[in-house]
Design a protein around this motif. Structure first.
Motif, short mmCIF file in Angstrom:
data_model
loop_
_atom_site.label_atom_id
_atom_site.label_comp_id
_atom_site.label_asym_id
_atom_site.label_seq_id
_atom_site.Cartn_x
_atom_site.Cartn_y
_atom_site.Cartn_z
N ALA A 1 0.83 -1.21 0.00
CA ALA A 1 0.00 0.00 0.00
C ALA A 1 0.87 1.26 0.00
O ALA A 1 0.57 2.24 -0.70
CB ALA A 1 -0.93 0.01 1.21
N GLU A 2 1.95 1.26 0.77
CA GLU A 2 2.84 2.42 0.80
C GLU A 2 3.58 2.57 -0.52
O GLU A 2 3.83 3.69 -0.98
CB GLU A 2 3.84 2.28 1.95
N GLN A 3 3.93 1.45 -1.16
CA GLN A 3 4.58 1.52 -2.46
C GLN A 3 3.64 2.11 -3.51
O GLN A 3 4.05 2.90 -4.35
CB GLN A 3 5.06 0.12 -2.90
N GLU A 4 2.37 1.74 -3.45
CA GLU A 4 1.38 2.32 -4.37
C GLU A 4 1.20 3.82 -4.11
O GLU A 4 1.05 4.60 -5.05
CB GLU A 4 0.04 1.59 -4.26
N GLY A 5 1.21 4.22 -2.84
CA GLY A 5 1.13 5.64 -2.50
C GLY A 5 2.31 6.41 -3.06
O GLY A 5 2.17 7.53 -3.57
N PHE A 6 3.50 5.81 -3.00
CA PHE A 6 4.69 6.43 -3.56
C PHE A 6 4.55 6.57 -5.08
O PHE A 6 4.83 7.63 -5.64
CB PHE A 6 5.94 5.62 -3.24
N LYS A 7 4.12 5.51 -5.74
CA LYS A 7 3.98 5.56 -7.20
C LYS A 7 2.97 6.62 -7.63
O LYS A 7 3.19 7.35 -8.60
CB LYS A 7 3.56 4.19 -7.73
N GLU A 8 1.87 6.75 -6.89
CA GLU A 8 0.87 7.77 -7.20
C GLU A 8 1.44 9.18 -7.01
O GLU A 8 1.26 10.05 -7.85
CB GLU A 8 -0.35 7.58 -6.29
N SER A 9 2.16 9.39 -5.91
CA SER A 9 2.78 10.69 -5.65
C SER A 9 3.84 11.01 -6.70
O SER A 9 3.97 12.14 -7.14
CB SER A 9 3.41 10.73 -4.26
N TYR A 10 4.60 10.00 -7.09
CA TYR A 10 5.64 10.19 -8.09
C TYR A 10 5.05 10.59 -9.44
O TYR A 10 5.54 11.51 -10.10
CB TYR A 10 6.46 8.91 -8.23
N ARG A 11 3.96 9.91 -9.84
CA ARG A 11 3.30 10.26 -11.10
C ARG A 11 2.74 11.68 -11.05
O ARG A 11 2.87 12.44 -12.00
CB ARG A 11 2.16 9.28 -11.39
N SER A 12 2.13 12.04 -9.94
CA SER A 12 1.58 13.38 -9.78
C SER A 12 2.67 14.44 -9.86
O SER A 12 2.52 15.46 -10.53
CB SER A 12 0.84 13.48 -8.45
N GLU A 13 3.78 14.20 -9.17
CA GLU A 13 4.91 15.14 -9.18
C GLU A 13 5.50 15.24 -10.59
O GLU A 13 5.84 16.33 -11.05
CB GLU A 13 5.97 14.68 -8.19
N ASN A 14 5.59 14.11 -11.27
CA ASN A 14 6.13 14.10 -12.62
C ASN A 14 5.22 14.88 -13.58
O ASN A 14 5.71 15.63 -14.43
CB ASN A 14 6.31 12.66 -13.11
N ASP A 15 3.91 14.72 -13.44
CA ASP A 15 2.97 15.47 -14.27
C ASP A 15 3.10 16.98 -14.02
O ASP A 15 3.06 17.77 -14.95
CB ASP A 15 1.53 15.03 -14.00
N ALA A 16 3.24 17.37 -12.75
CA ALA A 16 3.39 18.79 -12.42
C ALA A 16 4.69 19.35 -13.00
O ALA A 16 4.71 20.48 -13.51
CB ALA A 16 3.37 18.99 -10.90
N LEU A 17 5.77 18.58 -12.95
CA LEU A 17 7.04 19.03 -13.53
C LEU A 17 6.94 19.14 -15.05
O LEU A 17 7.49 20.09 -15.64
CB LEU A 17 8.16 18.08 -13.15
N ASP A 18 6.27 18.20 -15.70
CA ASP A 18 6.09 18.28 -17.15
C ASP A 18 5.30 19.53 -17.53
O ASP A 18 5.64 20.23 -18.49
CB ASP A 18 5.38 17.04 -17.67
N ARG A 19 4.25 19.82 -16.78
CA ARG A 19 3.43 21.01 -17.04
C ARG A 19 4.27 22.27 -16.86
O ARG A 19 4.22 23.18 -17.69
CB ARG A 19 2.24 20.99 -16.08
N PHE A 20 5.09 22.32 -15.82
CA PHE A 20 5.96 23.47 -15.59
C PHE A 20 6.95 23.64 -16.74
O PHE A 20 7.19 24.75 -17.21
CB PHE A 20 6.71 23.33 -14.27
N ARG A 21 7.54 22.55 -17.19
CA ARG A 21 8.52 22.63 -18.28
C ARG A 21 7.89 23.17 -19.56
O ARG A 21 8.49 23.97 -20.27
CB ARG A 21 9.13 21.26 -18.53
#
Length: 74
Positions: free
Chosen positions: A31-51
């Protein structure tokens, strides 16, 4: 929130999950690994939008200077 493994203090839940996944992934349950993956995807999407926005701003700035130069050089 404080990391239970290394005692590192993190101000937000997202940062906490990213820290756990990046530094202590092997110790996490599924469950914690899935939470990490979700947070990582969200952070990656935000960085792509910023770029994309930053690139658009640089392109507009470049063409703005180009137009000003063309007007002043004529």
């Amino acid at each position: 929130m404080t990391c239970p493994y290394c005692g590192f203090d993190l101000p937000e839940e997202t940062q906490y999950r990213l820290h756990l996944g990046l530094e202590h992934y092997g110790r996490l349950d599924e469950a914690e690994q899935e939470g990490f993956k979700e947070s990582y995807r969200s952070e990656n999407d935000a960085l792509d939008r910023f770029r994309i926005i930053a690139l658009g701003g640089l392109v507009l700035l470049y063409f703005g200077f180009l137009v000003v130069y063309a007007l002043l050089a004529a």
